[in-house]
Design an enzyme around this catalytic site. Sequence first.
Site: not given
Length: 240
Positions: A103-104
């Site tokens: 994920d970011k």
Amino acid sequence: MRIDKFLTEMGICSRTEAAKAARIGGIAVDGKVVKKSDIHIDPNVNKITFLGREINYKKYTYIMLNKPDGYISATDDPREKTVLELLDDRHRRLGLFPCGRLDKNTLGLLILTNDGELCHKLLSPKHHVAKVYYFHSERMITDDDKKRLEAGVNLDGELTKPAKLELCDDKMSGRLTLTEGKFHQVKRMLEAVCNKITYLERVEFAGIPLDSSLERGQWRELTEAEENILKASGNPSAEK
Ligand code: URA
């Protein structure tokens, strides 16, 4: 293989640049200058130099990146910064892509490669490749939560595969080992036991630990030993 194709595949230059370099005597094969960039070479046999530098042939490249916060695991995006932007120009030209996603806001070990077949195998649910995450949670994880997380919690109507959870003394951090990679899996597993991830870092993938000397955003090519571990993880039956 044509020499200009070889140089392009190695991320050294474009075909036009190869032609220009050949014209000015910048390319040599086995020590002999060649004036044309369309001649055929065997990259496994011939020694190629480009502007005085020896270019070693590698069919595939494998990179270990220590992913920082704020980058997405994609090759390009109109709005977000991608992990590819962290590489140098040569490596950006190699057609690399992230092997799986973080994920970011997840940090840590991300493998980038242009070996699509191996990447596919490493991500295949058939192969049960282990991924280890270090995390912090919002609340303490009870013994009962630990049992449920390890045995499997319900995500989208399916139980997660057996996992290993090693809790730190504070019971609000630890290492979780998974052998599958569902969307936002760690975060959703913690939510399934009414908790929340506040920090997430992948510290190991397919038997390869994150090199602790890499700062966030730094990367390096895998060593030969690491490449072999990665290949063995993607081809488990070949080992037997
Ligand atoms: N699990 C998550 O929730 N996020 C990641 O980035 C990786 C695993």
